[in-house]
Every structure is written in C-alpha cells, then in structure tokens.
Design an enzyme around this catalytic site. Structure first.
Site, PDB file in Angstrom:
ATOM      1  N   ALA A   1      -9.412  11.698   2.975  1.00 26.47           N
ATOM      2  CA  ALA A   1     -10.581  12.579   2.857  1.00 26.47           C
ATOM      3  C   ALA A   1     -10.207  14.036   3.150  1.00 26.47           C
ATOM      4  CB  ALA A   1     -11.671  12.119   3.825  1.00 26.47           C
TER       5      ALA A   1
ATOM      6  N   GLU B   1       0.830  -1.210   0.000  1.00 30.61           N
ATOM      7  CA  GLU B   1       0.000   0.000   0.000  1.00 30.61           C
ATOM      8  C   GLU B   1       0.860   1.254   0.000  1.00 30.61           C
ATOM      9  OE1 GLU B   1      -3.445   0.066   2.645  1.00 30.61           O
ATOM     10  OE2 GLU B   1      -2.725   1.990   3.424  1.00 30.61           O
TER      11      GLU B   1
ATOM     12  N   THR C   1      -4.057   4.790  -1.193  1.00 28.15           N
ATOM     13  CA  THR C   1      -4.998   5.345  -0.218  1.00 28.15           C
ATOM     14  C   THR C   1      -5.594   6.656  -0.715  1.00 28.15           C
ATOM     15  OG1 THR C   1      -3.487   6.717   1.054  1.00 28.15           O
ATOM     16  CG2 THR C   1      -3.590   4.384   1.647  1.00 28.15           C
TER      17      THR C   1
ATOM     18  N   ALA D   1     -19.307   1.863   5.338  1.00 26.98           N
ATOM     19  CA  ALA D   1     -18.655   1.318   4.139  1.00 26.98           C
ATOM     20  C   ALA D   1     -19.607   0.364   3.412  1.00 26.98           C
ATOM     21  CB  ALA D   1     -17.375   0.595   4.556  1.00 26.98           C
TER      22      ALA D   1
ATOM     23  N   LYS E   1       7.990   3.228   0.894  1.00 27.53           N
ATOM     24  CA  LYS E   1       9.418   2.854   0.824  1.00 27.53           C
ATOM     25  C   LYS E   1       9.543   1.505   0.111  1.00 27.53           C
ATOM     26  CE  LYS E   1      11.004   5.403   4.831  1.00 27.53           C
ATOM     27  NZ  LYS E   1      10.082   5.649   5.925  1.00 27.53           N
TER      28      LYS E   1
END
Ligand code: FAD
Length: 296
Positions: A52, A18, A49, A128, A276
């Site tokens: 918001a 991610e 990601t 969700a 990374k």
C-alpha cells in the site's frame, strides 16, 4: 479460466510461492529473469504482493501479468484496502481481469509509516471481509483468498476473537486461506482446530519462510510477531558466526517443517521466497517428489 481454488480439490497438496515487487532498481530490472526462473519450477501458483505504501506498488499488475501471460504461471494477486478507494479497487479488478488474472488475496493491509491515523481510518473497506464481500458481489467469477494467523493477528484481543473474524472472512467470500509465516507447526494445527470448531471448512496453505540468516530472523520476528521455538533459537545461536551454515540450517528447518505438515494433512505449502527462485527450487525439489510423485 482456471481457478486456483480447484487445485486443492484436483491436485492437493498445492505448492505455491510468493514474490513482491522489488524496491531496488537493479532487482526490478531483473524481475523478468526472476519470474522466468520461477516459471521453470512450476509452482501450482504464484502470489504477487501489493504494498500500500510502497513506491513500486504499481509494478504489481505488470509483474502479475508477466508471470501469467509470459511464464504460464497461475497468479494470485494481493489487493489491500489501505491505500485503495472502492473505485480504485474496482478499476484494479477490471485490469486484472483484462490480463487474465481472476484470483485475488483480499487484505486489509498495514498502515504505511507516512499515513496519518485519519487517512488510515478513512479507507472504504474496514476489514478484509468487507473487500471479500465486494469482490464476490461484483466479480463473482473471481476466486477470493484471505489471510489467517497461526499466532493470531497482532491487533486481535484473543485467538478466539481472531478465529471468529476469520469465520466472517470466509462467509464473506474467501474460499481459501494462506497463513502468515510460522516456525512452530503446533500453532498451525491449533488454528485448524479453532477453524474446525467454528465450522470453517476451506483449504489453508501453510506459510513457510526459510530463515537464512540470523539478521533475517530478527526482521521476520519483528514483522510477523511469530514465536520462535527453542529448536530454532538454538540453531541460530549455534550458527551466529557461520553464515553459510546458518543458511543451510535455515533451509533444512523449513524442509523439515514442510515434511511434517504434509505428513499431517496440510492442504498446501506457500513459500515466502523473498524473490529468490533458488530457494523455491531447493525446497520444492526435496518435498514435491515425495508428496506428489512428480519432480514438479
Ligand atoms: P483483517 O482480516 O481485516 O483483520 C485485521 C484485524 O481486524 C484482525 O485483528 C482481525 O481479527 C480484526 N477483524 C477482522 N474482521 C473484523 C470485524 N469484522 N470486526 C472487528 N475486527 C475485525 N500486507 C500488504 O500490505 N500487502 C500484501 O501483499 C500482504 N500480503 C499478505 C499475505 C499474507 C498471506 C498475509 C498473512 C499477510 C499479508 N499482508 C500484506 C499483511 C496484512 O495486510 C496485515 O497482516 C494486516 O494487518 C491485516 O490484514 P488482514 O487482511 O488479515 O486484515
């Protein structure tokens, strides 16, 4: 168009990582380089990601598209209901589709610091699961993933209540799950048991974050609320004044966690690599050959 859900059937265990759209200008300038480096590591998919409240939230689409179309990565784009109206969500999904991205992780999101209670409560999708339902109805070709919490979500009254809500999320269209990070593997297996009891049978990738400094341990715990096993707190105490040793010990701990999970049937490992690529390279190169037979 490929669905990342199929990977769990065809090439389990699934290795993913991610990244987030960087806030710092200099990191943002290097993001293409970061993505190219991740492309060379060949994760099964990369999730991007969406913040918001973040000023760089708009960059998420650009980053996801570069990863998909220039680096050849399968991409899972995060979308949050906080900060998105129904119309904006719809437009966002159309844009993802134009860029060839048809995998989304539906999230409620957390309230940004500057958002009032009134604004937070006015969102079109309360949970969700409401977003999952909307995406499934309007974009049936999309693969929908959801989040799950080995320690339970901080607002849930109990582990059981949280698991009941998770069942709803899956029934609403989430065909795969990615867990919040955890340091104690037994929490992940307890979550799988609660899922099993409720007949929730979708693949779950275990979220693992290599903790590479004592400072990072503090931030991670306060953000995720996960508990710290004694083995890890001992290690942090031992290396408090030796940053290089702490980094190595944190990576070794993450590798051991992954090995145990893979030996005990985990469907996938999702690495939180904090942009990374070297961390993904180091960890995947140690675990992948053993569990898939290929270096990548
Ligand atoms: P939900 O599933 O809506 O759950 C939130 C709370 O409501 C839980 O306590 C749940 O038990 C409860 N609940 C759920 N459904 C119901 C219902 N029907 N009735 C009553 N209660 C209900 N945040 C971002 O802003 N951007 C990101 O990109 C991002 N990526 C993430 C990736 C992963 C893998 C994870 C684990 C988290 C991520 N987050 C991200 C954080 C996430 O937005 C927060 O944890 C948020 O507080 C909850 O989101 P959710 O989608 O799990 O919410």
């Amino acid at each position: 168009m490929s669905s990342i859900r199929d990977l769990y059937r065809d090439s389990k265990p699934v290795f993913s990582c991610e990244i987030y759209p960087p806030k710092k200008e200099e990191e943002l300038l290097r993001i293409d380089e970061t993505l190219t480096a991740i492309g060379k590591i060949h994760p099964d998919f990369l999730s991007v990601t969406y913040g918001a409240g973040g000023s760089n939230a708009g960059k998420a689409v650009e980053i996801a598209s570069f990863a998909k179309n220039k680096c050849g990565l399968e991409v899972l784009s995060h979308i949050t209901s906080v900060g998105f109206s129904r119309e904006r969500l719809h437009e966002g999904l159309l844009t993802f589709r134009e860029h060839g991205i048809e995998n989304v992780l539906v999230l409620r999101g957390d309230r940004p610091k500057l958002m009032t209670d009134e604004e937070f409560n006015a969102r079109d999708f309360l949970h969700a699961s409401d977003m999952a339902e909307y995406v499934q109805k309007n974009f049936p070709e999309f693969t929908i993933a959801g989040a799950c919490y080995p320690d339970k979500h901080f607002e849930a009254k109990s582990l059981d209540e949280d698991a009941d809500h998770l069942k709803l999320k899956v029934e609403s269209g989430c065909s795969m799950l990615i867990s919040q990070l955890f340091l104690d593997n037994s929490l992940f297996y307890s979550l799988l048991e609660r899922m099993d009891k409720r007949g929730i049978h979708v693949p779950v990738s275990a979220g693992i974050m290599p903790i590479t400094s004592v400072k990072m341990l503090g931030t991670t715990i306060s953000l995720s609320g996960t508990s710290v096993p004694k083995e890890f707190s001992d290690l942090a105490a031992r290396y408090a004044d030796r940053p290089e040793d702490m980094k190595k010990a944190g990576i070794d701990y993450a590798i051991r966690q992954c090995q145990y999970l893979l030996e005990h049937g985990a469907d996938g490992i999702h690495l939180y690599i904090m942009n990374k690529p070297a961390l993904a390279e180091e960890i995947f190169s140690q675990i992948r050959p053993r569990y898939t037979g290929s270096r990548y």
